[in-house]
Scaffold this motif. Sequence first.
Motif, short mmCIF file in Angstrom:
data_model
loop_
_atom_site.label_atom_id
_atom_site.label_comp_id
_atom_site.label_asym_id
_atom_site.label_seq_id
_atom_site.Cartn_x
_atom_site.Cartn_y
_atom_site.Cartn_z
N THR A 49 1.95 4.87 -12.38
CA THR A 49 2.02 3.41 -12.28
C THR A 49 1.40 2.91 -10.98
O THR A 49 1.85 1.92 -10.41
CB THR A 49 3.47 2.93 -12.36
OG1 THR A 49 4.25 3.58 -11.33
CG2 THR A 49 4.07 3.25 -13.73
N SER A 50 0.37 3.57 -10.50
CA SER A 50 -0.30 3.15 -9.27
C SER A 50 -1.80 3.11 -9.45
O SER A 50 -2.39 4.05 -10.02
CB SER A 50 0.05 4.08 -8.11
OG SER A 50 -0.74 3.77 -6.98
N PHE A 51 -2.43 2.07 -8.93
CA PHE A 51 -3.89 1.97 -9.01
C PHE A 51 -4.57 2.94 -8.03
O PHE A 51 -5.79 3.09 -8.06
CB PHE A 51 -4.35 0.53 -8.72
CG PHE A 51 -4.20 0.08 -7.29
CD1 PHE A 51 -5.30 0.06 -6.45
CD2 PHE A 51 -2.97 -0.34 -6.80
CE1 PHE A 51 -5.17 -0.37 -5.12
CE2 PHE A 51 -2.84 -0.77 -5.49
CZ PHE A 51 -3.93 -0.78 -4.65
N LEU A 52 -3.79 3.63 -7.19
CA LEU A 52 -4.35 4.60 -6.24
C LEU A 52 -4.12 6.05 -6.67
O LEU A 52 -4.32 6.97 -5.89
CB LEU A 52 -3.76 4.38 -4.84
CG LEU A 52 -4.16 3.05 -4.17
CD1 LEU A 52 -3.49 2.90 -2.83
CD2 LEU A 52 -5.69 2.97 -4.02
N PHE B 34 0.83 -1.21 0.00
CA PHE B 34 0.00 0.00 0.00
C PHE B 34 0.87 1.26 0.00
O PHE B 34 0.60 2.21 -0.74
CB PHE B 34 -0.92 -0.01 1.22
CG PHE B 34 -1.55 1.33 1.53
CD1 PHE B 34 -2.56 1.83 0.74
CD2 PHE B 34 -1.10 2.08 2.61
CE1 PHE B 34 -3.13 3.07 1.02
CE2 PHE B 34 -1.66 3.31 2.90
CZ PHE B 34 -2.68 3.80 2.10
N ALA B 35 1.93 1.25 0.82
CA ALA B 35 2.82 2.41 0.87
C ALA B 35 3.49 2.66 -0.47
O ALA B 35 3.64 3.81 -0.91
CB ALA B 35 3.87 2.20 1.97
N ASN B 36 3.90 1.59 -1.15
CA ASN B 36 4.49 1.75 -2.48
C ASN B 36 3.50 2.35 -3.46
O ASN B 36 3.87 3.15 -4.33
CB ASN B 36 4.96 0.39 -3.00
CG ASN B 36 6.16 -0.15 -2.25
OD1 ASN B 36 6.94 0.60 -1.67
ND2 ASN B 36 6.31 -1.47 -2.24
N ALA B 37 2.24 1.98 -3.32
CA ALA B 37 1.21 2.46 -4.25
C ALA B 37 0.86 3.92 -4.04
O ALA B 37 0.34 4.57 -4.95
CB ALA B 37 -0.05 1.61 -4.13
#
Length: 228
Positions: A52-55, A39-42
């Motif tokens: 490059t993140s779904f968030l 989650f932190a990477n996103a």
Amino acid sequence: IGKIAADQTIRKLGPQKIDSEKISIIFDKRIAKGILSTFANAISSSALSRGTSFLRDKINQRIFNNKINIFDKPDIIRGLGSKYFDKEGVKIDTLQLVENGVLKNYLVDTYNGKKLNLKSNGRCGGTSNLFFENGKTTFKDLVNSSPKSIYITETIGHGSNIVTGDYSVGATGFLIENGNFKFPINEITIAGNFKDMFQNITLANDLEFEYATNSPTMMIEGMVVAGK
């Protein structure tokens, strides 16, 4: 340490295979913190600036259920991630990333923050002491909350895709029926998508600060298990 290692090894003797099904998965604290790291990477500004993140563009939107709160707290005494400044020399303060399931902040450094038109919040190099706030359920009640579940003690491979949110890893653990650990299992794959997984998280109240990223025991309902 030796006794703990021996006990855990003996518990895993004689593993069995199980059929494929959709089932509740309980993640040991050591494994649950890996989901928090993903989650932190996103929500890192580097992933967001690259698209490059779904968030991406999810600030002030509900991405977890309303019982989930996530903090990054740099001033925990003797915390493994505690610090005053990030790698760019920016002062770092406590940051609530998720409030009642709603994403409130990204992890922003100076360089990528300029690309996103966001001010750095001292997260160059990543988080400090990142953790899920304790849940309200005891470990025993969590284990007893479903007539059948799987307790995961080890995952194999890096199956987290922050672009799509897909999650798929090999795993080993134990089958639980009516609150009892029945037998060890191996050679399974667990899969889901973080968008759904985040909504179905239930946390126990056994949070301990042993690492820089910490989580209580976590249960996620409705994950897919591929077995024999």
